[in-house]
Design a protein around this motif. Structure first.
Motif, mmCIF file in Angstrom:
data_model
loop_
_atom_site.group_PDB
_atom_site.id
_atom_site.type_symbol
_atom_site.label_atom_id
_atom_site.label_comp_id
_atom_site.label_asym_id
_atom_site.label_seq_id
_atom_site.Cartn_x
_atom_site.Cartn_y
_atom_site.Cartn_z
ATOM 1 N N MET A 1 15.191 1.800 -5.626
ATOM 2 C CA MET A 1 14.217 2.890 -6.394
ATOM 3 C C MET A 1 14.855 4.052 -6.285
ATOM 4 O O MET A 1 14.563 4.759 -7.199
ATOM 5 N N VAL A 2 15.770 4.195 -5.293
ATOM 6 C CA VAL A 2 16.491 5.668 -5.552
ATOM 7 C C VAL A 2 17.806 5.564 -6.144
ATOM 8 O O VAL A 2 18.231 6.404 -6.984
ATOM 9 N N LEU A 3 18.516 4.398 -5.723
ATOM 10 C CA LEU A 3 19.858 4.090 -6.694
ATOM 11 C C LEU A 3 19.513 4.127 -8.006
ATOM 12 O O LEU A 3 20.411 4.879 -9.000
ATOM 13 N N PRO A 4 18.683 3.699 -8.763
ATOM 14 C CA PRO A 4 18.682 3.666 -10.053
ATOM 15 C C PRO A 4 18.223 5.174 -10.555
ATOM 16 O O PRO A 4 18.672 5.495 -11.724
ATOM 17 N N GLY A 5 17.896 6.025 -9.988
ATOM 18 C CA GLY A 5 17.641 7.350 -10.221
ATOM 19 C C GLY A 5 19.184 8.061 -10.583
ATOM 20 O O GLY A 5 19.541 8.740 -11.482
ATOM 21 N N SER B 1 13.060 9.624 -9.759
ATOM 22 C CA SER B 1 13.025 10.894 -10.475
ATOM 23 C C SER B 1 13.856 11.807 -9.305
ATOM 24 O O SER B 1 14.939 12.544 -9.611
ATOM 25 N N SER B 2 13.519 11.547 -7.961
ATOM 26 C CA SER B 2 14.229 12.345 -7.054
ATOM 27 C C SER B 2 15.803 12.028 -6.869
ATOM 28 O O SER B 2 16.762 12.820 -6.512
ATOM 29 N N GLY B 3 15.824 10.662 -6.865
ATOM 30 C CA GLY B 3 17.408 10.220 -7.090
ATOM 31 C C GLY B 3 18.250 10.709 -8.043
ATOM 32 O O GLY B 3 19.244 11.139 -7.808
ATOM 33 N N TYR B 4 17.554 11.046 -9.293
ATOM 34 C CA TYR B 4 18.257 11.550 -10.578
ATOM 35 C C TYR B 4 18.510 13.132 -10.262
ATOM 36 O O TYR B 4 19.716 13.565 -10.568
ATOM 37 N N VAL C 1 17.245 11.542 -0.869
ATOM 38 C CA VAL C 1 15.990 11.112 -0.446
ATOM 39 C C VAL C 1 15.457 9.888 -0.108
ATOM 40 O O VAL C 1 14.340 9.497 0.422
ATOM 41 N N GLY C 2 16.481 8.977 -0.275
ATOM 42 C CA GLY C 2 16.258 7.689 0.385
ATOM 43 C C GLY C 2 16.043 7.602 2.056
ATOM 44 O O GLY C 2 15.601 6.594 2.575
ATOM 45 N N THR D 1 0.919 -1.140 -0.047
ATOM 46 C CA THR D 1 -0.105 -0.084 -0.019
ATOM 47 C C THR D 1 0.859 1.153 -0.046
ATOM 48 O O THR D 1 0.687 2.072 -0.535
ATOM 49 N N ASN D 2 1.985 1.216 0.699
ATOM 50 C CA ASN D 2 2.913 2.242 0.694
ATOM 51 C C ASN D 2 3.722 2.585 -0.515
ATOM 52 O O ASN D 2 3.661 3.672 -1.021
ATOM 53 N N ILE D 3 4.215 1.549 -1.037
ATOM 54 C CA ILE D 3 5.123 1.622 -2.231
ATOM 55 C C ILE D 3 4.093 1.725 -3.474
ATOM 56 O O ILE D 3 3.502 0.526 -4.228
ATOM 57 N N SER D 4 3.708 2.856 -3.997
ATOM 58 C CA SER D 4 2.842 3.062 -5.179
ATOM 59 C C SER D 4 3.764 3.353 -6.193
ATOM 60 O O SER D 4 4.899 3.362 -6.258
ATOM 61 N N THR D 5 2.978 3.699 -7.351
ATOM 62 C CA THR D 5 3.733 4.146 -8.509
ATOM 63 C C THR D 5 4.437 5.295 -8.288
ATOM 64 O O THR D 5 5.598 5.828 -8.859
ATOM 65 N N VAL D 6 3.730 6.214 -7.373
ATOM 66 C CA VAL D 6 4.438 7.621 -7.057
ATOM 67 C C VAL D 6 5.759 7.239 -6.540
ATOM 68 O O VAL D 6 6.787 8.009 -6.903
ATOM 69 N N HIS D 7 5.926 6.158 -5.589
ATOM 70 C CA HIS D 7 7.457 5.853 -5.215
ATOM 71 C C HIS D 7 8.155 5.374 -6.387
ATOM 72 O O HIS D 7 9.457 5.736 -6.300
ATOM 73 N N LEU D 8 7.829 4.547 -7.197
ATOM 74 C CA LEU D 8 8.475 3.989 -7.987
ATOM 75 C C LEU D 8 8.940 4.844 -9.038
ATOM 76 O O LEU D 8 10.338 5.198 -9.287
ATOM 77 N N ILE D 9 8.192 5.703 -9.580
ATOM 78 C CA ILE D 9 8.543 6.991 -10.495
ATOM 79 C C ILE D 9 9.067 7.992 -9.683
ATOM 80 O O ILE D 9 10.220 8.605 -9.953
ATOM 81 N N GLY D 10 8.665 8.442 -8.547
ATOM 82 C CA GLY D 10 9.051 9.546 -7.806
ATOM 83 C C GLY D 10 10.379 9.454 -7.251
ATOM 84 O O GLY D 10 11.189 10.229 -7.170
ATOM 85 N N LEU D 11 10.603 8.261 -6.398
ATOM 86 C CA LEU D 11 11.976 8.052 -5.783
ATOM 87 C C LEU D 11 13.144 7.996 -6.973
ATOM 88 O O LEU D 11 14.383 8.532 -6.864
#
Length: 545
Positions: free
Chosen positions: A286-290, A67-70, A76-77, A55-65
């Motif tokens: 999710m953050v490192l890939p950014g 994005s913020s890692g980039y 952001v982690g 419930t916590n890890i939504s598409t917002v997290h996958l794309i947003g983390l």
């Protein structure tokens, strides 16, 4: 079409398959409100933990983390690595009272602690939070992702995924939601691992074979988890994140409903702690890939950091695996939206309708919950069309939480630890805090500030808070919490103390009773597991700070 037919087939099979599983699991779940809203209180700690994470890890997290890692880097982690401490708080501090009082909703707990007026107001705030934060932004993030693979209008992307999610959420309630969430968690983690693994292989091919080499190739400070300045400075995170976290992890119906459906108090306590262990992974997956996206594809991503994860998928993954990972992204979207829909239907049925009309039958409550699910989804779809105004998906959702969370976090934290807190203090704090938060959000959100304050010489909306005051959203949350706390304490001392006998069921005798009230019963005791998790997080920070 920007995706191979094999990948598209995988995505379609997944969407239909998870919908079918949800419908199959919905059998007999509408026979009673307890089955529909709380899965008959039958969830074990593994299911609770997986469902919390999903419930916590939504598409917002996958794309947003990503994005913020980039754009911002590994710092952001901290949003992920500070979460286990709040999950420990949920398991040790709040869960015993939530489970022991046999509540169905968190507003029901607040009624026991403060009175019916607080229950009504929290139910209203919870529905607002689910509508605007959990569902609306998540739908937009999923539609953005889907649009990058299929040449489809963003509204149609939103409608398709929304329709499929509503089918099994309406049919099966919490049991269907948590079962599909458990499946989706595994799929999500496998997909995120694939992106990271292929990214590391691509770095190796570029000659970047060590952490030191990656640090040199990245932007200055991009690999650091600790900052001393800026909106993610360590002291700002320590002040602001707990305010957001207490609301999100400990007092938000969408999240905590999984704990309310636990089979035993032990399951209710260990489930969140188990989720805390899983929360170690998103920093790496999710953050490192950014950061990897910046090093490999900065020329392609450019000034659109929200495209980071999509670019990694399209550039690195082979046919077949792309479809699997996109299915994982859709899994994250559907699990978050389904959880939020189920919580809003519970709130409306139990906290509003049942109280206004106590004679309402179980069957009618379930039907009202199903209608609520559809109505809330329609409203969320309308809100999600404003997603491009969020100013970055991950920052946008946290900025909304930062103005909603402070009054709720205040009444829950003071209420469970300070027995002098009164009903008048609770209602006053939530009402004033909500108004203050709404004002801050209105002048800070571009779509609204343009109407309220006008535009500047360049045609951009005037954002009073960020552009003139210079207050990061985390500090906004902290100062709102401080104001709400002062208001709560003063109002409590000016009003009649609560009944001492009633308090034993809803709050601790003293703060240290959380640890010392019962004997430790072996290595699986929630306090022992919490200590182990704290040591793990301390080690992670020691290595990667």
């Amino acid at each position: 079409m920007k995706i191979h037919w094999i990948d598209l087939t995988i995505i379609i099979v997944y969407l239909l398959g998870i919908t079918l599983i949800g419908v199959v699991m919905s059998r007999r779940q509408t026979e009673s409100s307890a089955r529909y809203f709380l899965a008959g209180r039958s969830l074990g700690w593994v299911t609770v933990g997986l469902a919390l994470f999903a419930t916590n890890i939504s598409t917002v997290h996958l794309i947003g983390l990503a994005s913020s890692g980039y754009s911002d880097g590994m710092v952001v982690g901290n949003f992920e690595w500070l979460a286990p401490f709040l999950l420990i708080m949920l398991g040790l501090v709040f869960a015993p009272f939530y489970f022991g009082s046999k509540i169905s909703t968190l507003p029901e707990y607040l009624e026991g602690r403060y009175g019916p007026a607080s229950r009504t107001f929290l139910a209203f705030m919870a529905v607002v939070g689910a509508l605007f934060i959990h569902i609306g932004v998540t739908l937009y993030a999923g539609a953005v992702m889907f649009q990058n693979f299929v040449d489809m209008d963003i509204l149609w992307s939103i409608l398709i995924v929304s329709f499929l999610t509503v089918i099994y959420t309406v049919a099966g309630g919490l049991k269907a939601v948590v079962i599909t969430e458990s499946i989706q968690t595994v799929l999500l983690l496998v997909g995120a691992t694939a992106v990271t693994a292929f990214g590391l292989v691509a770095l190796h091919d570029r000659g970047i074979t060590s952490l030191e080499a990656l640090t040199e190739a990245a932007k200055p400070g991009q690999m650091s988890m600790i900052r001393t300045e800026g909106e993610y400075a360590w002291w700002i995170m320590l002040l602001g994140y707990p305010v957001l976290g207490v609301w999100y992890w400990c007092s938000d119906q969408t999240i905590v409903q999984r704990v309310l459906g636990a089979k035993t108090e032990r399951d209710a306590q260990i489930g969140p702690i188990f989720a805390g262990f899983i929360k170690v992974l998103p920093v790496f997956l999710m953050v490192l890939p950014g950061v990897i996206g910046y090093v490999l594809f900065a020329d392609k991503i450019g000034e659109n950091p929200d495209a980071t994860l999509i670019t990694l998928i399209q550039e690195l993954l082979p046919v077949g695996l792309q479809g699997f990972v996109v299915a994982g992204l859709l899994a994250a979207l559907m699990s978050t939206v389904a959880g939020a829909l189920n919580s809003t239907s519970t709130l409306v049925s139990i906290d509003i309708v049942k109280r206004i009309r106590p004679e309402t039958s179980d069957h009618a409550l379930v039907r009202i919950g199903q209608i609520t699910t559809v109505v809330v989804m329609i409203l969320a779809i309308a809100w999600s069309t404003q997603g491009e105004r969020f100013g970055g998906i991950f920052k946008g959702i946290n900025a909304m939480i930062a103005v909603l969370a402070p009054p709720i976090s205040t009444v829950f934290v003071w209420g469970i630890f300070w027995r002098r807190g009164t009903a008048a203090a609770s209602l006053t704090t939530m009402l004033v805090g909500f108004i203050l938060g709404a004002i801050v959000f209105a002048v800070d959100f571009p779509a609204m500030s343009g109407l309220l304050l006008g535009v500047d010489s360049s045609g951009e909306p005037i954002q009073l808070v960020t552009k003139q005051w210079g207050i990061p959203f985390m500090l906004q949350a902290w100062w709102l919490f401080v104001i709400c706390s002062v208001l709560f304490v003063i109002t409590s001392y000016l009003t009649k103390p609560p009944d001492a006998a009633q308090l034993d069921r809803y709050c601790w005798r003293h703060p240290f009773a959380v640890i010392a009230e019962k004997r430790i019963e072996g290595p699986w005791d929630p306090r022992v597991l919490s200590g182990t998790l704290i040591l793990l997080m301390a080690t992670c920070y020691w290595i990667f700070a």
